[in-house]
Design an enzyme around this catalytic site. Sequence first.
Site, PDB file in Angstrom:
ATOM      1  N   ARG A 119     -21.614  52.640 -86.883  1.00 11.01           N
ATOM      2  CA  ARG A 119     -20.653  53.489 -87.604  1.00 11.01           C
ATOM      3  C   ARG A 119     -19.445  52.626 -87.935  1.00 11.01           C
ATOM      4  O   ARG A 119     -18.822  52.059 -87.032  1.00 11.01           O
ATOM      5  CB  ARG A 119     -20.227  54.694 -86.772  1.00 11.01           C
ATOM      6  CG  ARG A 119     -19.008  55.404 -87.364  1.00 11.01           C
ATOM      7  CD  ARG A 119     -18.748  56.758 -86.784  1.00 11.01           C
ATOM      8  NE  ARG A 119     -19.749  57.709 -87.204  1.00 11.01           N
ATOM      9  CZ  ARG A 119     -19.632  59.036 -87.055  1.00 11.01           C
ATOM     10  NH1 ARG A 119     -18.546  59.547 -86.501  1.00 11.01           N
ATOM     11  NH2 ARG A 119     -20.592  59.840 -87.457  1.00 11.01           N
ATOM     12  N   HIS A 146     -23.627  58.924 -95.321  1.00 13.35           N
ATOM     13  CA  HIS A 146     -23.963  59.426 -93.975  1.00 13.35           C
ATOM     14  C   HIS A 146     -25.397  59.971 -94.025  1.00 13.35           C
ATOM     15  O   HIS A 146     -25.635  61.164 -93.904  1.00 13.35           O
ATOM     16  CB  HIS A 146     -22.970  60.523 -93.591  1.00 13.35           C
ATOM     17  CG  HIS A 146     -22.920  60.836 -92.122  1.00 13.35           C
ATOM     18  ND1 HIS A 146     -23.638  60.143 -91.166  1.00 13.35           N
ATOM     19  CD2 HIS A 146     -22.229  61.793 -91.429  1.00 13.35           C
ATOM     20  CE1 HIS A 146     -23.383  60.652 -89.973  1.00 13.35           C
ATOM     21  NE2 HIS A 146     -22.545  61.651 -90.103  1.00 13.35           N
ATOM     22  N   GLN A 149     -26.969  62.343 -91.303  1.00 14.87           N
ATOM     23  CA  GLN A 149     -26.497  63.721 -91.422  1.00 14.87           C
ATOM     24  C   GLN A 149     -27.358  64.494 -92.406  1.00 14.87           C
ATOM     25  O   GLN A 149     -27.732  65.653 -92.171  1.00 14.87           O
ATOM     26  CB  GLN A 149     -25.034  63.714 -91.903  1.00 14.87           C
ATOM     27  CG  GLN A 149     -24.441  65.093 -92.058  1.00 14.87           C
ATOM     28  CD  GLN A 149     -24.264  65.791 -90.726  1.00 14.87           C
ATOM     29  OE1 GLN A 149     -23.678  65.226 -89.820  1.00 14.87           O
ATOM     30  NE2 GLN A 149     -24.760  67.013 -90.603  1.00 14.87           N
ATOM     31  N   ASP A 237     -16.780  69.708 -96.273  1.00 19.49           N
ATOM     32  CA  ASP A 237     -16.488  68.750 -95.199  1.00 19.49           C
ATOM     33  C   ASP A 237     -14.971  68.604 -95.139  1.00 19.49           C
ATOM     34  O   ASP A 237     -14.244  69.081 -96.028  1.00 19.49           O
ATOM     35  CB  ASP A 237     -17.181  67.409 -95.517  1.00 19.49           C
ATOM     36  CG  ASP A 237     -17.058  66.381 -94.389  1.00 19.49           C
ATOM     37  OD1 ASP A 237     -16.708  66.772 -93.244  1.00 19.49           O
ATOM     38  OD2 ASP A 237     -17.291  65.190 -94.652  1.00 19.49           O
ATOM     39  N   CYS A 276     -20.920  69.392 -91.818  1.00 20.18           N
ATOM     40  CA  CYS A 276     -21.420  68.388 -90.864  1.00 20.18           C
ATOM     41  C   CYS A 276     -20.639  68.405 -89.553  1.00 20.18           C
ATOM     42  O   CYS A 276     -21.125  67.906 -88.548  1.00 20.18           O
ATOM     43  CB  CYS A 276     -21.389  67.007 -91.496  1.00 20.18           C
ATOM     44  SG  CYS A 276     -19.735  66.404 -91.870  1.00 20.18           S
ATOM     45  N   ARG A 304     -29.405  67.099 -85.827  1.00 18.36           N
ATOM     46  CA  ARG A 304     -29.142  65.660 -85.788  1.00 18.36           C
ATOM     47  C   ARG A 304     -30.069  65.012 -84.760  1.00 18.36           C
ATOM     48  O   ARG A 304     -30.612  63.936 -84.981  1.00 18.36           O
ATOM     49  CB  ARG A 304     -27.675  65.384 -85.403  1.00 18.36           C
ATOM     50  CG  ARG A 304     -26.633  65.840 -86.420  1.00 18.36           C
ATOM     51  CD  ARG A 304     -26.700  65.053 -87.704  1.00 18.36           C
ATOM     52  NE  ARG A 304     -26.513  63.631 -87.475  1.00 18.36           N
ATOM     53  CZ  ARG A 304     -25.330  63.017 -87.329  1.00 18.36           C
ATOM     54  NH1 ARG A 304     -24.217  63.721 -87.427  1.00 18.36           N
ATOM     55  NH2 ARG A 304     -25.253  61.711 -87.134  1.00 18.36           N
TER      56      ARG A 304
END
Length: 325
Positions: A119, A146, A149, A237, A276, A304
Amino acid sequence: MSAPLAGRSAGTGVPASFARRHFLDLRDFDPPTLRAMLDLAGALKRRRGTGERPLAGKTLALIFDKPSTRTRVSFEVAMRQLGGDVVVLSSRETQIGRGETVADTARVLSRYVDGIVLRTDRASKLHDLATYATVPVINGLTESSHPCQLMADIMTFEEHRGPITGQVVAWCGDGNNVARSWIEAAVRFGFTFRLATPRSLRPPQAVLDWARDEGGSVEALDDPKLAVAGARCVVTDTWVSMSDDPNESRQELLAPFSVTSALMAHAAPDAIFMHCLPAHRGEEVEAGVIDGPMSVVFDEAENRLHAQKAVLCWALGGTYQVKNG
Ligand code: CP
Ligand code: NVA
């Protein structure tokens, strides 16, 4: 400096290092491979707790330049439930934090572990890692995407509303990294994706052009009501992502794009709401929406775990085969 172990395949845009089964972005995959991973994710979810250990003997390194709750815990639990082990590092604790190159770090870690999740807020760092590592590299979020996700998000939509192909999904808010992965998902899974964002926060034109050139149905709009009209799923988001300047105030600019009950009323009667997480109630989403009956955000968070198990089996060569992978 020695030459990179792999560059990009001429003409395809797909990293030559793909042979190492990197999971960097959805655009790198053909639809059957992504579909096979989702099928495996569903099977692994159904078989949870049966004690199968397809990744026994494998170790995954997780490197975080930025904070995480879901990505860290879901990868760690996924790896352990599949019989493997993990090493979790923050960049600050490693020599990367003191200037050791990503290339050297990649080559060293490849001697110890069977896969690396990163990340970071610099996608170029992820790509450098993938170039120099001799083990698979998985994107745990960058400033521009991402993909893990989205595997969970598509899985969640389909559990609740059936096949996503041909459906309409609306995004309201910042055209950020997660929105960009939704664009790639729309192209690869064949659904319409309508984004309503302030013009200054639209995803880069190159991303929208890519979607058009790939034959995708992606529309960037100004009006959230037009985006949401009849949609089976509404997504948003945070207004300020980890790679954004936390002092930049976007509240006024983004307020018209907040997902409220009034906005949800324009969606399909059985529309679901996705996010998310982490969420900011009263900003990008009204509490009544995220905590209401349309919301599937905690199923999304759970998935996830299951979706990443499939990515791990695909990348690390677990005993479970992913068709076409
Ligand atoms: N959605 C997500 O990636 O959450 P974390 O930042 O907690 O990992
Ligand atoms: N867009 C958010 C996603 C967090 C999971 C960020 O990058 O901070």
